[in-house]
Scaffold this active site. Structure first.
Site, PDB file in Angstrom:
ATOM      1  CG  ASP A   1      -4.932 -13.912   7.832  1.00 57.05           C
ATOM      2  OD1 ASP A   1      -5.595 -14.931   8.016  1.00 57.05           O
ATOM      3  OD2 ASP A   1      -4.945 -13.276   6.751  1.00 57.05           O
TER       4      ASP A   1
ATOM      5  CD  GLN B   1      -4.683  -6.006  12.524  1.00 56.56           C
ATOM      6  OE1 GLN B   1      -3.453  -6.033  12.484  1.00 56.56           O
ATOM      7  NE2 GLN B   1      -5.355  -6.281  13.617  1.00 56.56           N
TER       8      GLN B   1
ATOM      9  N   GLY C   1      -7.281  -7.248  -1.150  1.00 53.94           N
ATOM     10  CA  GLY C   1      -6.478  -7.330   0.082  1.00 53.94           C
ATOM     11  C   GLY C   1      -5.025  -7.655  -0.255  1.00 53.94           C
ATOM     12  CG  HIS C   2      -4.010 -11.511  -1.810  1.00 55.44           C
ATOM     13  ND1 HIS C   2      -5.237 -12.053  -2.117  1.00 55.44           N
ATOM     14  CD2 HIS C   2      -3.442 -12.342  -0.900  1.00 55.44           C
ATOM     15  CE1 HIS C   2      -5.399 -13.177  -1.429  1.00 55.44           C
ATOM     16  NE2 HIS C   2      -4.337 -13.371  -0.671  1.00 55.44           N
TER      17      HIS C   2
ATOM     18  CD  GLN D   1      -0.552 -21.668   5.841  1.00 56.43           C
ATOM     19  OE1 GLN D   1       0.613 -21.397   5.614  1.00 56.43           O
ATOM     20  NE2 GLN D   1      -1.495 -20.734   5.847  1.00 56.43           N
TER      21      GLN D   1
ATOM     22  N   GLY E   1      -2.173 -17.150  -2.886  1.00 57.11           N
ATOM     23  CA  GLY E   1      -2.798 -16.956  -4.196  1.00 57.11           C
ATOM     24  C   GLY E   1      -4.297 -16.703  -4.130  1.00 57.11           C
ATOM     25  CE1 TYR E   2      -9.658 -18.311  -7.663  1.00 56.13           C
ATOM     26  CE2 TYR E   2     -10.898 -17.148  -5.976  1.00 56.13           C
ATOM     27  CZ  TYR E   2     -10.841 -17.780  -7.199  1.00 56.13           C
ATOM     28  OH  TYR E   2     -11.968 -17.860  -7.962  1.00 56.13           O
TER      29      TYR E   2
ATOM     30  CG  MET F   1     -12.093  -7.995  -0.048  1.00 59.05           C
ATOM     31  SD  MET F   1     -11.236  -7.285  -1.447  1.00 59.05           S
ATOM     32  CE  MET F   1     -12.437  -6.034  -1.899  1.00 59.05           C
TER      33      MET F   1
HETATM   34  P1  AMP Z   1      -3.455 -15.539   2.094  1.00 56.18           P
HETATM   35  O1  AMP Z   1      -3.228 -15.659   0.614  1.00 56.18           O
HETATM   36  O2  AMP Z   1      -4.875 -15.692   2.506  1.00 56.18           O
HETATM   37  O3  AMP Z   1      -2.480 -16.366   2.899  1.00 56.18           O
HETATM   38  O4  AMP Z   1      -3.097 -14.025   2.461  1.00 56.18           O
HETATM   39  C1  AMP Z   1      -1.862 -13.469   2.126  1.00 56.18           C
HETATM   40  C2  AMP Z   1      -1.701 -12.171   2.855  1.00 56.18           C
HETATM   41  O5  AMP Z   1      -2.749 -11.278   2.491  1.00 56.18           O
HETATM   42  C3  AMP Z   1      -1.763 -12.338   4.374  1.00 56.18           C
HETATM   43  O6  AMP Z   1      -0.795 -11.491   4.983  1.00 56.18           O
HETATM   44  C4  AMP Z   1      -3.158 -11.866   4.694  1.00 56.18           C
HETATM   45  O7  AMP Z   1      -3.300 -11.337   5.993  1.00 56.18           O
HETATM   46  C5  AMP Z   1      -3.356 -10.778   3.658  1.00 56.18           C
HETATM   47  N1  AMP Z   1      -4.787 -10.540   3.452  1.00 56.18           N
HETATM   48  C6  AMP Z   1      -5.737 -11.471   3.172  1.00 56.18           C
HETATM   49  N2  AMP Z   1      -6.950 -10.895   3.111  1.00 56.18           N
HETATM   50  C7  AMP Z   1      -6.772  -9.573   3.364  1.00 56.18           C
HETATM   51  C8  AMP Z   1      -7.640  -8.443   3.453  1.00 56.18           C
HETATM   52  N3  AMP Z   1      -8.959  -8.548   3.266  1.00 56.18           N
HETATM   53  N4  AMP Z   1      -7.098  -7.244   3.738  1.00 56.18           N
HETATM   54  C9  AMP Z   1      -5.763  -7.118   3.948  1.00 56.18           C
HETATM   55  N5  AMP Z   1      -4.892  -8.135   3.865  1.00 56.18           N
HETATM   56  C10 AMP Z   1      -5.378  -9.354   3.573  1.00 56.18           C
END
Ligand code: AMP
Length: 281
Positions: free
Chosen positions: A150, A148, A36-37, A61, A31-32, A184
């Protein structure tokens, strides 16, 4: 857009979609949302008939001293953003739905989890692979989408899918950045103004690495030192790790002679940021 709080509800939805011959895409998130998401959701929409996103801040995690309690959350804003890109269903389970009393099963990938973020965050990837394996079993997607950003996480999940014969395709999509190059991240909101100004040094150091390789530099120690020096010249930046490793096995290298990744984690105050760049010679 359907909002499901329980495993039963999301299963009903995806079972129905599958019975109608539709393909299902899954975007796991905490979330949030930022661009990127949304980039993952848009691509999932292009490739799959039905897109499910999961929104779950997975306690498994986070380490005991990490930011689980303060991790940014805004469920209504997230739902509005997901809806705006055409997501069909949000799966937002409670902690007790995912890990009910007496929960005792974990998925652990060894080897590539012993380095980079696996070293600085013990247990992190065990938490990630456990929750992602559960999400795959609950949603049973044809494709799942990861960023990518992560990079190690994406490689660990690809390995889990291969090793455990999971029947789906993993799609990894490029890092989305702010105009000044900062990758991001939901955690960028923790940065104060000074730290936010300083943080793009991570991307600059990775670009300098990429340019040095393009100009013919092949020595991993020299390239790593170049990244470290650039970051350390920035006030308030504290290096957690800077590593240059082979892709996809994340083995150490002396010379750049294959596809490899420069990956880094750097703290600005209490905020730990990660970034990476892949080069191929
Ligand atoms: P998170 O909510 O941070 O667990 O991220 C969820 C998904 O979004 C994961 O697969 C991350 O790798 C991807 N993600 C987070 N930030 C970015 C970004 N800046 N660009 C591309 N994918 C992202």
């Amino acid at each position: 857009m359907l909002v499901c709080r329980t495993v039963r509800e999301i299963r009903e939805f995806t079972n129905k979609a599958r019975s109608e011959g539709k393909t299902v895409g899954l975007v796991p998130t905490m979330g949030y949302f930022h661009e990127g998401h949304l980039s993952l959701m848009r691509e999932a929409k292009k490739r799959c008939d039905v897109v499910v996103i999961s929104l779950f801040v997975n306690p498994l995690q986070f380490g005991p001293k990490e930011d689980l309690g303060v991790y940014p959350r805004d469920f209504d804003r997230d739902c509005a953003m997901a809806m705006s890109v055409g997501v069909d269903a949000v799966f937002a389970p409670g902690k007790d739905d995912m890990y009910p009393k007496g929960y005792n099963s974990f998925v652990e990938i060894t080897g590539i989890t012993d380095k980079l973020c696996g070293l600085s965050r013990p247990g992190h990837f065990r938490g990630v692979t456990t929750v992602v394996a559960k999400l795959f079993n609950i949603v049973r997607p044809n494709q799942a989408f990861f960023g990518q950003k992560d990079a190690q996480q994406a490689l660990v999940i690809e390995k889990m899918v291969r090793d455990l014969n999971m029947d789906l395709e993993i799609v990894t999509l490029p890092i989305v950045r702010e105009a000044d190059g900062l990758a991001m991240s939901s955690r960028n909101v923790y940065l104060n103004e000074e730290q936010r100004q300083a943080a793009p040094v991570l991307y600059r150091s990775l670009c300098a690495f990429r340019d040095a390789v393009a100009k013919g530099e092949r020595s991993v120690p020299k390239l790593r030192l170049g990244i470290e020096e650039m970051i350390l010249s920035t006030l308030g930046a504290e290096i957690d790790y800077v590593e240059i490793l082979s892709v996809p096995d994340l083995e150490p290298l002396d010379t750049i002679n294959c596809k490899c990744i420069a990956a880094l984690a750097v703290r600005f105050g209490k905020t730990r940021l990660i970034d990476n760049m892949v080069v191929e010679v």
